[in-house]
Design a protein around this motif. Structure first.
Motif, PDB file in Angstrom:
ATOM      1  N   ILE A  40       0.846  -1.203   0.000  1.00  0.00           N
ATOM      2  CA  ILE A  40       0.000   0.000   0.000  1.00  0.00           C
ATOM      3  C   ILE A  40       0.878   1.248   0.000  1.00  0.00           C
ATOM      4  O   ILE A  40       0.652   2.188  -0.755  1.00  0.00           O
ATOM      5  N   PHE A  41       1.907   1.243   0.867  1.00  0.00           N
ATOM      6  CA  PHE A  41       2.785   2.411   0.918  1.00  0.00           C
ATOM      7  C   PHE A  41       3.487   2.627  -0.412  1.00  0.00           C
ATOM      8  O   PHE A  41       3.708   3.741  -0.846  1.00  0.00           O
ATOM      9  N   TYR A  43       2.489   1.585  -3.503  1.00  0.00           N
ATOM     10  CA  TYR A  43       1.682   1.835  -4.688  1.00  0.00           C
ATOM     11  C   TYR A  43       0.496   2.773  -4.472  1.00  0.00           C
ATOM     12  O   TYR A  43       0.093   3.473  -5.385  1.00  0.00           O
ATOM     13  N   ALA A  44      -0.074   2.763  -3.269  1.00  0.00           N
ATOM     14  CA  ALA A  44      -1.313   3.531  -3.094  1.00  0.00           C
ATOM     15  C   ALA A  44      -1.068   4.908  -2.508  1.00  0.00           C
ATOM     16  O   ALA A  44      -1.738   5.864  -2.855  1.00  0.00           O
TER      17      ALA A  44
END
Lengths: 371, 380
Positions: A40-41, A43-44
């Protein structure tokens, strides 16, 4: 109670380690959560703004206005998803389908012919960062259009600033998020997991059973803590490997430094977890306290995302007792800058001090409980 | 008629029992109400992406009027607390390494001469890339300050609204809903979603798992209750606690922070209700899968972290890759953030509210159905 017995200690350690390895939820937290967090860190959580959806209100039929509108359509910063009148576009702004409106007013072409030409930019202020971005980049599009029209590039400003970012020349946000992910995972394992496990022992009454064995208080704490320490180190190693191999985050310090920093923080986090469990005694209360006192502060009050100096004074005072505050700078340094013992040692000392206090409080609480 | 009455009586009994289970422990009672409010106040104050009060280093090799002007502008900036004079490049490197300063401005020799000769002149700045987020924001401020100093030296007043005061039109900017781009106004509504979600997930997460751990699940199975009645009873505590807390958030935000609710009260509770049911469904699903309370808590955590990070609070959903944008549509918190921003700042009308509430209803329907199926399979 007799002194330290290695045989007894070993037996307890084996029992505790088995208990951890048998429970799938522990494994999920130690090895699946870190990977999810890093993904998440990586890519998001993109703090660098991409193409922003805007609406365009073209109120002028002239050639100049059409040309500027074309520039907005082809800009790499904007995607024009709606064209219409302002009241209509404002509804879209309320609904959140667009983030800004560029208005090219009625007499734009006439003014542009005289070398002027103003536009209006209306933004969705409910997203302050996006709004500031739109205002700046819309003006940028207008300026380069004006300059291209005049046939010469915009005259350079009299004085400009050349910025360089040390340790992270491209200012890649992934690089600074990784230490944060490690801090969160260690807090989870050190504080939340430990608090839950021990609170369960209290809740079920098995703690009294253990206390009735010839095991000393120090030994008991040690056997409870060591398996989680190993788990925490394992998860840290996993985070480090994933971030190096998958995201190309540099690692400029030494493994020894990372190991020592992680150990100091885990000592402190485990102490905090033990203390919470000894104070709470019920799993629900322990989990909520751990969430509030350990997890959320390590995310929000540690300087990992938000600058501590920018917070109000009373919040700055509170951050002084957030152990992760002393972890994040060292982690950032060991990954991006290299070994700097002059910075590591004071921070490690503070983490050990916090840990010692937590352990002492736990010991004292447990003595009183049993007595 | 009689059957309905019996149904309602049994539901009531079940709700009373469940509320009792949650509220029995005095520490748990405090934990249900106090932390959410504390989180709201503390994190709203801490979470700012503005960079203020930071220390900036200055290596002045120019000592001329240009340096004087730049330093004067910097000293007047509210974002900078102290200007730290640095004697050499070595001192600058040390100040950055040791985090004494976030950025250091270098005013090179001959800067004033270049400006006076109307050559395009350039100062330098070094920022600490370890804190890349704050460094980038500060770098933006510094560029602006230096640019303005340059214009002042040329005797050009920066035009209001214009970027660099050059002739040839300008853009007039209006920030709707939040004219001063106050970050707090964005954070408060988003935090309502975060805090409410954590609270609902934690309470719903323990519902089934605790019964199983304590062994009372078997008793529940043989009790003369239908599945629907048991589930209604299980849903009641997180829903009631959540609605009470939502009322408190509203009071804190309007009274303490002075931020009015511009949308309607009905919309606020409508959104909160379906947001809570969506989270309760998620929590009960995890709870039904877990064998122990510990597994339930850790499982809740595994769900709560991505749900929170994909909601658009930490970083805009628009910036995410397509696959994650699609996943974010299934994230109840993403819709709740839009609703809360809309209701507090934009006076969102009912139609737009409904457009964001129906995804919450759909998520609730799915998660509650899944948790019911899991619960039933556990009973057999």
């Amino acid at each position: 109670m007799s002194g330290l017995s290695l045989r007894r200690l070993r037996a307890m350690l084996v029992k505790e380690s088995w208990q951890i390895l048998r429970d799938p939820s522990t494994m999920l937290i130690a090895f699946v959560l870190p990977v999810i967090l890093l993904l998440i860190f990586g890519y998001a959580l993109n703090l660098d703004t991409g193409r922003t959806r805007i609406g365009l209100s073209l109120q002028d039929g002239g050639e100049a206005a059409a040309s500027l509108a074309g520039d907005f359509r082809h800009s790499p910063w904007f995607s024009v998803v709606e064209v219409g009148d302002v009241p209509h576009l404002k509804d879209d702004l309320v609904a959140g389908t667009i983030r800004g409106i560029v208005v090219i007013p009625q007499d734009f072409s006439r003014m542009a012919a005289r070398g002027g030409g103003d536009i209006q930019v209306i933004t969705d202020g409910s997203l302050p960062n996006n709004a500031a971005f739109i205002a700046a980049y819309a003006e940028g599009v207008r300026q380069s259009w004006t300059a291209a029209r005049a046939g010469h590039p915009a005259s350079p400003p009299p004085l400009s600033l050349t910025l360089r970012y040390w340790f992270n020349p491209g200012s890649v946000s992934r690089f600074f998020l990784v230490p944060g992910a490690i801090a969160i995972v260690m807090t989870m394992i050190g504080s939340l997991l430990t608090a839950l496990v021990l609170a369960r022992e209290w809740e079920r009454g098995t703690m009294e059973a253990i206390l009735a064995t010839p095991l000393g208080m120090g030994e008991l704490l040690l056997t409870k803590v060591v398996p989680y320490y190993g788990l925490g180190l394992g998860a840290t190693a996993l985070c480090t490997l994933v971030s190096l191999l998958l995201f190309g985050v540099p690692f400029r310090g030494s493994v020894l430094a990372l190991f020592l920093i992680a150990s100091c923080y885990l000592f402190c986090a485990l102490g905090q977890g033990l203390m919470i469990s000894a104070l709470a005694r019920s799993q629900y209360v322990a989990s909520q306290i751990a969430l509030l006192a350990a997890f959320l502060p390590s995310l929000l009050l540690s300087g990992f995302i938000y600058e501590i100096a920018s917070a109000p004074r009373w919040v700055q005072w509170i951050t002084l007792i957030v152990p992760a505050r002393y972890l994040i700078p060292s982690l950032q340094t060991v990954f991006l800058a290299g070994d700097d013992w002059g910075q590591f040692l004071p921070d490690m000392g503070k983490m050990l001090l916090f840990g010692a206090v937590f352990f002492l409080v736990t010991r004292w609480r447990m003595r009183r409980r049993v007595a | 008629m009689m059957r309905w009455l019996a149904f309602l009586t049994r539901c009531r009994a079940m709700i009373v029992k469940e509320m009792w289970a949650v509220l029995r422990d005095p520490r748990a009672r405090i934990i249900l109400i106090a932390p959410p409010i504390m989180q709201l106040v503390l994190f709203a104050s801490a979470a700012t992406l503005e960079v203020r009060n930071v220390d900036i280093g200055v290596l002045d090799l120019d000592h001329g009027p240009a340096a004087h002007e730049v330093l004067g502008q910097m000293a007047g900036s509210p974002n900078i607390r102290v200007l730290v004079p640095l004697a050499s490049y070595e001192a600058l490197a040390r100040a950055i390494d040791r985090r004494q300063v976030l950025c250091a401005v270098i005013l090179p020799e001959g800067l004033s001469r270049d400006v006076a000769a109307r050559h395009p002149a350039s100062a330098g700045a070094v920022c600490d890339g370890r804190r890349s987020n704050s460094a980038q924001i500060m770098g933006g401020y510094l560029s602006q300050i230096v640019g303005q100093a340059g214009l002042a030296l040329r005797g050009v007043e920066a035009r209001a609204g214009g970027q660099n005061g050059l002739p040839g039109g300008q853009s007039t900017v209006r920030h709707m809903f939040n004219p001063n781009l106050d970050f707090l106004l964005f954070v408060l509504p988003a935090l309502v979603a975060t805090v409410a979600s954590i609270s609902a997930l934690s309470v719903a997460g323990q519902s089934v798992a605790r019964e199983r751990e304590l062994g009372s699940f078997d008793q529940l199975m043989v009790a003369p209750l239908r599945l629907s009645e048991i589930l209604i009873g299980k849903m009641a505590p997180p829903l009631i606690v959540g609605l009470v807390n939502a009322t408190l958030y509203l009071l804190v935000i309007t009274m303490l922070f002075g931020e009015p609710l511009r949308g309607s009260l009905i919309s606020y509770y409508l959104a909160t209700f379906f947001f809570l049911t969506a989270n309760i469904g998620l929590g009960m699903t995890v709870s039904s899968l877990a064998q122990t309370q510990q597994q339930a808590f850790l499982g809740i955590f595994l769900v709560a972290v991505p749900v929170n990070l994909l909601s658009g609070f930490a970083a805009p959903v628009d910036n995410m890759p397509l696959a994650l944008r699609i996943i974010a549509q299934a994230d109840p918190q993403k819709h709740m953030v839009v609703l809360m921003e809309g209701l507090f700042l934009k006076a969102m009308p009912m139609m737009a509210v409904l457009a964001n509430v129906w995804p919450l209803m759909a998520i609730s329907a799915v998660t509650l159905t899944v948790s019911t199926l899991l619960f039933r399979s556990r009973m057999e």
